[in-house]
Design a protein around this motif. Sequence first.
Motif, PDB file in Angstrom:
ATOM      1  N   HIS A 236     -27.780 -12.830  37.724  1.00  0.00           N
ATOM      2  CA  HIS A 236     -27.522 -12.970  39.161  1.00  0.00           C
ATOM      3  C   HIS A 236     -26.606 -14.168  39.427  1.00  0.00           C
ATOM      4  CE1 HIS A 236     -30.348  -9.920  40.649  1.00  0.00           C
ATOM      5  NE2 HIS A 236     -31.164 -10.310  39.684  1.00  0.00           N
ATOM      6  N   ALA A 237     -26.852 -15.286  38.733  1.00  0.00           N
ATOM      7  CA  ALA A 237     -26.032 -16.480  38.939  1.00  0.00           C
ATOM      8  C   ALA A 237     -24.593 -16.247  38.498  1.00  0.00           C
ATOM      9  CB  ALA A 237     -26.643 -17.665  38.198  1.00  0.00           C
ATOM     10  N   ARG A 238     -24.419 -15.540  37.386  1.00  0.00           N
ATOM     11  CA  ARG A 238     -23.054 -15.247  36.930  1.00  0.00           C
ATOM     12  C   ARG A 238     -22.322 -14.349  37.934  1.00  0.00           C
ATOM     13  NH1 ARG A 238     -25.660 -15.014  31.759  1.00  0.00           N
ATOM     14  NH2 ARG A 238     -25.852 -12.745  31.919  1.00  0.00           N
ATOM     15  N   CYS A 239     -23.039 -13.392  38.505  1.00  0.00           N
ATOM     16  CA  CYS A 239     -22.421 -12.537  39.530  1.00  0.00           C
ATOM     17  C   CYS A 239     -22.045 -13.352  40.770  1.00  0.00           C
ATOM     18  CB  CYS A 239     -23.370 -11.401  39.908  1.00  0.00           C
ATOM     19  SG  CYS A 239     -23.592 -10.155  38.631  1.00  0.00           S
ATOM     20  N   LEU A 240     -22.921 -14.286  41.159  1.00  0.00           N
ATOM     21  CA  LEU A 240     -22.613 -15.146  42.289  1.00  0.00           C
ATOM     22  C   LEU A 240     -21.354 -15.967  42.017  1.00  0.00           C
ATOM     23  CD1 LEU A 240     -23.292 -16.521  45.005  1.00  0.00           C
ATOM     24  CD2 LEU A 240     -24.776 -18.081  43.724  1.00  0.00           C
ATOM     25  N   ALA A 241     -21.255 -16.518  40.817  1.00  0.00           N
ATOM     26  CA  ALA A 241     -20.080 -17.304  40.454  1.00  0.00           C
ATOM     27  C   ALA A 241     -18.817 -16.445  40.513  1.00  0.00           C
ATOM     28  CB  ALA A 241     -20.256 -17.900  39.065  1.00  0.00           C
ATOM     29  N   ALA A 242     -18.902 -15.230  39.981  1.00  0.00           N
ATOM     30  CA  ALA A 242     -17.739 -14.340  39.970  1.00  0.00           C
ATOM     31  C   ALA A 242     -17.313 -13.941  41.376  1.00  0.00           C
ATOM     32  CB  ALA A 242     -18.057 -13.101  39.137  1.00  0.00           C
ATOM     33  N   ASP A 243     -18.288 -13.814  42.276  1.00  0.00           N
ATOM     34  CA  ASP A 243     -17.988 -13.420  43.649  1.00  0.00           C
ATOM     35  C   ASP A 243     -17.488 -14.585  44.498  1.00  0.00           C
ATOM     36  OD1 ASP A 243     -18.773 -10.855  43.095  1.00  0.00           O
ATOM     37  OD2 ASP A 243     -20.791 -11.085  43.937  1.00  0.00           O
ATOM     38  N   THR A 244     -17.683 -15.823  44.020  1.00  0.00           N
ATOM     39  CA  THR A 244     -17.407 -16.996  44.837  1.00  0.00           C
ATOM     40  C   THR A 244     -16.103 -17.687  44.467  1.00  0.00           C
ATOM     41  OG1 THR A 244     -19.797 -17.334  45.070  1.00  0.00           O
ATOM     42  CG2 THR A 244     -18.378 -19.189  45.668  1.00  0.00           C
ATOM     43  N   VAL A 245     -15.823 -17.815  43.171  1.00  0.00           N
ATOM     44  CA  VAL A 245     -14.616 -18.519  42.720  1.00  0.00           C
ATOM     45  C   VAL A 245     -13.972 -17.752  41.568  1.00  0.00           C
ATOM     46  CG1 VAL A 245     -15.506 -20.790  43.393  1.00  0.00           C
ATOM     47  CG2 VAL A 245     -15.916 -19.946  41.078  1.00  0.00           C
ATOM     48  N   ARG A 246     -12.751 -18.122  41.242  1.00  0.00           N
ATOM     49  CA  ARG A 246     -12.076 -17.521  40.091  1.00  0.00           C
ATOM     50  C   ARG A 246     -12.631 -18.109  38.797  1.00  0.00           C
ATOM     51  NH1 ARG A 246      -7.628 -14.652  40.486  1.00  0.00           N
ATOM     52  NH2 ARG A 246      -6.875 -15.444  38.487  1.00  0.00           N
ATOM     53  N   PRO A 247     -12.535 -17.378  37.685  1.00  0.00           N
ATOM     54  CA  PRO A 247     -13.118 -17.837  36.417  1.00  0.00           C
ATOM     55  C   PRO A 247     -12.594 -19.187  35.948  1.00  0.00           C
ATOM     56  CG  PRO A 247     -12.533 -15.514  36.271  1.00  0.00           C
ATOM     57  CD  PRO A 247     -11.968 -16.016  37.564  1.00  0.00           C
ATOM     58  N   GLU A 248     -11.330 -19.517  36.267  1.00  0.00           N
ATOM     59  CA  GLU A 248     -10.771 -20.784  35.794  1.00  0.00           C
ATOM     60  C   GLU A 248     -11.158 -21.978  36.670  1.00  0.00           C
ATOM     61  OE1 GLU A 248      -7.428 -18.656  38.125  1.00  0.00           O
ATOM     62  OE2 GLU A 248      -9.096 -18.140  36.777  1.00  0.00           O
ATOM     63  N   SER A 249     -11.841 -21.734  37.779  1.00  0.00           N
ATOM     64  CA  SER A 249     -12.252 -22.814  38.652  1.00  0.00           C
ATOM     65  C   SER A 249     -13.258 -23.724  37.947  1.00  0.00           C
ATOM     66  CB  SER A 249     -12.900 -22.258  39.923  1.00  0.00           C
ATOM     67  OG  SER A 249     -13.557 -23.276  40.657  1.00  0.00           O
ATOM     68  N   ARG A 250     -13.165 -25.015  38.219  1.00  0.00           N
ATOM     69  CA  ARG A 250     -14.145 -25.959  37.668  1.00  0.00           C
ATOM     70  C   ARG A 250     -15.532 -25.761  38.268  1.00  0.00           C
ATOM     71  NH1 ARG A 250     -11.107 -31.861  37.094  1.00  0.00           N
ATOM     72  NH2 ARG A 250      -9.484 -31.187  35.648  1.00  0.00           N
ATOM     73  N   TRP A 251     -15.620 -25.006  39.343  1.00  0.00           N
ATOM     74  CA  TRP A 251     -16.905 -24.749  39.969  1.00  0.00           C
ATOM     75  C   TRP A 251     -17.543 -23.458  39.467  1.00  0.00           C
ATOM     76  CZ3 TRP A 251     -19.145 -28.658  42.100  1.00  0.00           C
ATOM     77  CH2 TRP A 251     -18.353 -29.714  42.585  1.00  0.00           C
ATOM     78  N   HIS A 252     -16.828 -22.700  38.646  1.00  0.00           N
ATOM     79  CA  HIS A 252     -17.400 -21.444  38.145  1.00  0.00           C
ATOM     80  C   HIS A 252     -18.612 -21.712  37.260  1.00  0.00           C
ATOM     81  CE1 HIS A 252     -17.776 -17.745  35.770  1.00  0.00           C
ATOM     82  NE2 HIS A 252     -17.193 -17.127  36.807  1.00  0.00           N
ATOM     83  N   ALA A 253     -18.484 -22.623  36.317  1.00  0.00           N
ATOM     84  CA  ALA A 253     -19.590 -22.910  35.398  1.00  0.00           C
ATOM     85  C   ALA A 253     -20.817 -23.447  36.128  1.00  0.00           C
ATOM     86  CB  ALA A 253     -19.129 -23.870  34.305  1.00  0.00           C
ATOM     87  N   PRO A 254     -20.677 -24.426  37.058  1.00  0.00           N
ATOM     88  CA  PRO A 254     -21.864 -24.862  37.805  1.00  0.00           C
ATOM     89  C   PRO A 254     -22.538 -23.736  38.580  1.00  0.00           C
ATOM     90  CG  PRO A 254     -20.115 -26.474  38.038  1.00  0.00           C
ATOM     91  CD  PRO A 254     -19.506 -25.286  37.341  1.00  0.00           C
ATOM     92  N   LEU A 255     -21.760 -22.889  39.245  1.00  0.00           N
ATOM     93  CA  LEU A 255     -22.355 -21.779  39.992  1.00  0.00           C
ATOM     94  C   LEU A 255     -23.121 -20.836  39.070  1.00  0.00           C
ATOM     95  CD1 LEU A 255     -19.365 -21.024  42.380  1.00  0.00           C
ATOM     96  CD2 LEU A 255     -21.674 -21.608  43.149  1.00  0.00           C
ATOM     97  N   ALA A 256     -22.591 -20.620  37.873  1.00  0.00           N
ATOM     98  CA  ALA A 256     -23.226 -19.699  36.931  1.00  0.00           C
ATOM     99  C   ALA A 256     -24.435 -20.313  36.229  1.00  0.00           C
ATOM    100  CB  ALA A 256     -22.207 -19.237  35.888  1.00  0.00           C
ATOM    101  N   ALA A 257     -24.541 -21.658  36.271  1.00  0.00           N
ATOM    102  CA  ALA A 257     -25.579 -22.333  35.486  1.00  0.00           C
ATOM    103  C   ALA A 257     -26.756 -22.851  36.312  1.00  0.00           C
ATOM    104  CB  ALA A 257     -24.961 -23.498  34.706  1.00  0.00           C
ATOM    105  N   VAL A 258     -26.606 -22.907  37.639  1.00  0.00           N
ATOM    106  CA  VAL A 258     -27.679 -23.460  38.463  1.00  0.00           C
ATOM    107  C   VAL A 258     -28.593 -22.344  38.965  1.00  0.00           C
ATOM    108  CG1 VAL A 258     -28.225 -24.665  40.621  1.00  0.00           C
ATOM    109  CG2 VAL A 258     -26.341 -25.473  39.180  1.00  0.00           C
ATOM    110  N   PRO A 259     -29.894 -22.433  38.683  1.00  0.00           N
ATOM    111  CA  PRO A 259     -30.839 -21.421  39.171  1.00  0.00           C
ATOM    112  C   PRO A 259     -31.179 -21.658  40.643  1.00  0.00           C
ATOM    113  CG  PRO A 259     -32.000 -23.065  37.877  1.00  0.00           C
ATOM    114  CD  PRO A 259     -30.545 -23.435  37.834  1.00  0.00           C
TER     115      PRO A 259
END
Length: 377
Positions: free
Chosen positions: A6-29
């Motif tokens: 779910h977090a990875r989907c949220l990250a993908a829907d929110t920012v582009r993969p190269e964004s520095r915020w992609h990893a935090p969005l995908a890693a925070v529960p």
Amino acid sequence: MDWETHARCLAADTVRPESRWHAPLAAVPRHVFVPRWWANEGDRWVLRDGPADPEAWMQAAYRNRTVVTRVGPLHADDVDPGTETAAGIPTSSSTLPGLVVAMYRHAVISDDSDVLVTTGSGYGTALACRRLHDKRVTSIDVDPSLVEKAGERLESINLRPQMAVCDITGPLPGEFDRIVSTVSVRAVPASWLAALRPGGRLVTTLAETGLIITADKTADGGATGQVQWDRAGFMRTRAGEDYPHGIADRFEEIREAEGEHVTTGRYPVLNVREAWDIWSMLSLTSPGIEHRYETGENRQRRAWMVHPDGSWARVEGRWIDPPTVHQGGPRRLWDELERIRHRLNAEGGLPVYGAQVRVDPDGTTHLSRGNWSATIS
């Protein structure tokens, strides 16, 4: 629960993969920060319990939407089991992730930035910690219980930022390169300028508007910047468990009142709070107005405006027909609104978005664009 997917989907829907915020969005529960929440159902707030319905929990936590955690003085975590509904205004939430990231982007945070953020549920703090070392993040809230809850949940996922109970409009706990406030202020507090290091940047929204302002500290102790072209609305700062009762009772008093001044309006009834440019301009030129709006059968629209000085307006009309306008008190609030709408129609836009910002060392905030200006103190 497979929250990671779910977090990875949220990250993908929110920012582009190269964004520095992609990893935090995908890693925070995110669900850790909203185990219970209030869902809006018309004129009431209904309690939702995550562990009791894991699927609904994941759906609520990992959508790019705000999740309300506190209504008035009632935090969803703390209410009695028999308390299923609440009434009032939201006083804390987990802001929609895309907006949190947008505010952080406006701050232009670098890897070595010391950042002050506002706490709320703690989710935005967690994103900042994942983007930076958590020791570079200080998170504050005026409510001790919110700071305690957020601190415990951050520690449960191995994040340990500096946490403090603090009124963001008063003295701040340290010096910072960036201040990012996801609560709105009427004018920039002087304490922010005192806490910003030379060249530091502040990012906030102005209360009762949709305006995001960014400003960089200048050598004289003030700051300069601009109103950003995108927009946001945050809860305003508060000093106690709830916002003051204000003038909400006035809406019932004027709901069917006959005005001292009755006219036919020039423009259709408008939901002012959804017309961001108009709402922001009106709030700068005539601060303190509160609004209500509703629709009925056959495209009927009704709107009410009240002000602490006793001024009020009640407006009713069908769809785009000219409405009947009732007004009372020392000022004509609907007339003030129509002057702004006329300027929008005549000029094709309003000057609030993109305006230049200058903040004096005492926090007095000046906006200007072309021949228009406004001062907030």
